[in-house]
Design a protein around this motif. Structure first.
Motif, mmCIF file in Angstrom:
data_model
loop_
_atom_site.group_PDB
_atom_site.id
_atom_site.type_symbol
_atom_site.label_atom_id
_atom_site.label_comp_id
_atom_site.label_asym_id
_atom_site.label_seq_id
_atom_site.Cartn_x
_atom_site.Cartn_y
_atom_site.Cartn_z
ATOM 1 N N GLU A 1 1.614 -21.256 -7.070
ATOM 2 C CA GLU A 1 2.433 -21.640 -5.723
ATOM 3 C C GLU A 1 2.888 -20.346 -5.200
ATOM 4 O O GLU A 1 3.609 -20.265 -4.020
ATOM 5 N N LEU A 2 2.846 -19.459 -5.976
ATOM 6 C CA LEU A 2 3.568 -17.948 -5.388
ATOM 7 C C LEU A 2 2.796 -17.440 -4.406
ATOM 8 O O LEU A 2 1.670 -17.531 -4.028
ATOM 9 N N LYS A 3 3.381 -17.025 -3.196
ATOM 10 C CA LYS A 3 3.069 -16.440 -1.994
ATOM 11 C C LYS A 3 3.504 -15.045 -1.630
ATOM 12 O O LYS A 3 4.678 -14.772 -2.159
ATOM 13 N N TYR A 4 2.815 -14.208 -1.050
ATOM 14 C CA TYR A 4 3.141 -13.109 -0.544
ATOM 15 C C TYR A 4 4.324 -13.044 0.486
ATOM 16 O O TYR A 4 4.017 -13.938 1.383
ATOM 17 N N SER A 5 5.500 -12.427 0.358
ATOM 18 C CA SER A 5 6.579 -12.467 1.172
ATOM 19 C C SER A 5 6.137 -12.381 2.789
ATOM 20 O O SER A 5 6.803 -12.812 3.526
ATOM 21 N N GLN A 6 5.337 -11.093 2.814
ATOM 22 C CA GLN A 6 4.730 -11.133 4.171
ATOM 23 C C GLN A 6 4.308 -11.904 4.841
ATOM 24 O O GLN A 6 3.968 -12.404 6.049
ATOM 25 N N ALA A 7 3.502 -13.016 3.829
ATOM 26 C CA ALA A 7 2.652 -14.026 4.417
ATOM 27 C C ALA A 7 3.894 -14.963 5.213
ATOM 28 O O ALA A 7 3.501 -15.755 6.160
ATOM 29 N N LEU B 1 2.713 -5.901 10.665
ATOM 30 C CA LEU B 1 2.251 -6.823 9.602
ATOM 31 C C LEU B 1 1.681 -5.632 8.601
ATOM 32 O O LEU B 1 1.371 -4.544 8.846
ATOM 33 N N PRO B 2 1.255 -6.354 7.327
ATOM 34 C CA PRO B 2 0.513 -5.513 6.581
ATOM 35 C C PRO B 2 -0.815 -4.671 7.069
ATOM 36 O O PRO B 2 -1.353 -5.259 8.003
ATOM 37 N N GLU B 3 -1.389 -3.809 6.444
ATOM 38 C CA GLU B 3 -2.391 -2.950 6.984
ATOM 39 C C GLU B 3 -3.474 -4.068 7.112
ATOM 40 O O GLU B 3 -4.238 -4.013 8.236
ATOM 41 N N TRP B 4 -3.785 -4.983 6.294
ATOM 42 C CA TRP B 4 -5.017 -5.839 6.414
ATOM 43 C C TRP B 4 -4.913 -6.975 7.345
ATOM 44 O O TRP B 4 -5.732 -7.622 7.383
ATOM 45 N N ARG B 5 -3.608 -7.089 8.102
ATOM 46 C CA ARG B 5 -3.280 -8.165 9.021
ATOM 47 C C ARG B 5 -3.444 -7.667 10.356
ATOM 48 O O ARG B 5 -2.728 -8.087 11.147
ATOM 49 N N ASN C 1 10.938 -5.993 10.272
ATOM 50 C CA ASN C 1 10.306 -6.157 9.348
ATOM 51 C C ASN C 1 10.485 -5.139 8.413
ATOM 52 O O ASN C 1 9.783 -4.102 8.610
ATOM 53 N N MET C 2 11.127 -5.420 7.249
ATOM 54 C CA MET C 2 11.306 -4.350 6.277
ATOM 55 C C MET C 2 12.239 -3.186 6.876
ATOM 56 O O MET C 2 11.978 -1.970 6.608
ATOM 57 N N VAL C 3 13.435 -3.604 7.754
ATOM 58 C CA VAL C 3 14.005 -2.412 8.340
ATOM 59 C C VAL C 3 15.532 -2.526 8.061
ATOM 60 O O VAL C 3 16.095 -1.516 7.937
ATOM 61 N N ILE C 4 16.116 -4.017 7.813
ATOM 62 C CA ILE C 4 17.627 -4.084 7.763
ATOM 63 C C ILE C 4 17.884 -2.939 6.644
ATOM 64 O O ILE C 4 19.188 -2.736 6.483
ATOM 65 N N GLU C 5 17.395 -3.054 5.634
ATOM 66 C CA GLU C 5 17.754 -2.253 4.179
ATOM 67 C C GLU C 5 17.949 -0.887 4.770
ATOM 68 O O GLU C 5 18.768 0.127 4.012
ATOM 69 N N HIS C 6 17.527 -0.391 5.772
ATOM 70 C CA HIS C 6 17.514 1.218 6.176
ATOM 71 C C HIS C 6 18.919 1.480 7.186
ATOM 72 O O HIS C 6 19.163 2.515 7.608
ATOM 73 N N LEU C 7 19.569 0.074 7.454
ATOM 74 C CA LEU C 7 20.605 0.483 8.554
ATOM 75 C C LEU C 7 21.871 0.841 7.938
ATOM 76 O O LEU C 7 22.279 0.485 6.966
ATOM 77 N N VAL D 1 2.265 5.049 -5.908
ATOM 78 C CA VAL D 1 1.457 4.624 -6.836
ATOM 79 C C VAL D 1 0.983 2.903 -6.782
ATOM 80 O O VAL D 1 0.052 2.388 -6.728
ATOM 81 N N LEU D 2 2.281 2.157 -6.644
ATOM 82 C CA LEU D 2 2.261 1.000 -6.752
ATOM 83 C C LEU D 2 1.792 0.117 -5.337
ATOM 84 O O LEU D 2 1.142 -0.968 -5.423
ATOM 85 N N GLU D 3 2.164 0.649 -4.330
ATOM 86 C CA GLU D 3 2.102 0.116 -3.140
ATOM 87 C C GLU D 3 0.860 0.872 -2.137
ATOM 88 O O GLU D 3 0.914 0.485 -1.051
ATOM 89 N N GLY D 4 0.469 1.985 -2.613
ATOM 90 C CA GLY D 4 -0.126 2.780 -1.580
ATOM 91 C C GLY D 4 0.427 3.374 -0.440
ATOM 92 O O GLY D 4 -0.333 3.570 0.576
ATOM 93 N N ARG D 5 1.771 3.439 -0.266
ATOM 94 C CA ARG D 5 2.499 4.051 1.019
ATOM 95 C C ARG D 5 2.685 5.535 0.727
ATOM 96 O O ARG D 5 2.617 6.226 -0.140
#
Length: 250
Positions: free
Chosen positions: A21-27, A53-57, A111-117, A166-170
């Motif tokens: 039932e696990l789903k990617y949080s971006q989805a 959104l993620p690269e593949w979307r 999307n993945m911005v608030i942590e940088h404020l 390494v882990l995320e390809g960023r």
């Protein structure tokens, strides 16, 4: 098939067996975005960088933008904006000083911005200013109480950048300083209240394993995530938050 692709496939197979039932949080974030878009005539994405959104979307991203009569994006990083793939109206600007008139947008997203404020109260107030009455501020951000962020905060910035590559390809230029000043449910509620925004919803979301490229660690992570998802008292330790705040109607 590359080694990286084989490792991802291995972890995906393990995920289907251990916690299907696990789903990617971006989805999950994309699903929530689709719920709010039908009521939006003008949409602003803050910290848009080079994608929403993620690269593949990329196709889904273009399809979502096509639903809204007007969309704009802002980011402080000019080089990232130059590479933006879908939003036509992009501006280099700071969230704390948005170059728009009051009540300009029905929907503001991040999307993945608030942590940088660095000053989320001021920046939330600025977002509230450009929202129309009844407009929604929807954001997806890491949960400070999750094991991922607890570990990440112990690491020096240089190591974080290496692990992200390494882990995320960023790429290194896509890894920005983090502050985590609005990254708990209580923190979001407090800042929203002082910024003049009502809390519509705060969701804790589990996500796919951070250590997908290291199957032995991924198994441990998946077993833990199964507990997070199936035990209500552990839900608040999910990896991310998806929050919807609303400017009160007049």
């Amino acid at each position: 098939m590359t080694v990286r692709e084989r490792l991802y496939r291995t972890t995906s197979a393990l995920q289907r067996r251990i916690v299907p039932e696990l789903k990617y949080s971006q989805a999950s974030y994309e699903d929530e975005l689709r719920r709010h878009l039908p009521r939006a005539q003008a949409w602003l994405d803050v910290g848009c960088g080079h994608r929403l959104l993620p690269e593949w979307r990329s196709e889904a991203e273009a399809e979502l933008l096509a639903r809204v009569p007007f969309a704009a994006g802002i980011d402080r990083d000019y080089d990232a904006l130059r590479k933006h793939r879908t939003i036509r109206n992009v501006l280099q600007a700071d969230i704390g000083m948005l170059p728009f008139q009051e009540r300009s947008f029905d929907l503001v997203t991040a999307n993945m911005v608030i942590e940088h404020l660095d000053d989320p109260l001021h920046q939330f107030r600025e977002i509230a200013r450009v929202l129309r009455p009844g407009g929604v501020f929807l954001f997806h951000t890491p949960n400070l109480k999750s094991y991922v962020i607890r570990i990440a905060r112990l690491l020096p910035d240089r190591m974080k950048k290496s692990l992200a590559r390494v882990l995320e390809g960023r790429q290194e230029e896509d890894v920005y300083p983090t502050h985590y000043r609005a990254n708990t449910a209580d923190g979001v509620r407090s800042i929203a209240d002082r910024a003049g925004l009502d809390v519509v919803s705060i969701r804790f979301t589990a996500s796919t394993p951070v250590f997908s490229l290291v199957p032995p660690l991924a198994v441990i992570e998946l077993l833990y995530l199964r507990q997070v998802m199936r035990r209500p008292h552990l839900a608040s330790h999910g990896q991310t938050l998806i929050c919807a705040l609303r400017r009160p109607a007049e």
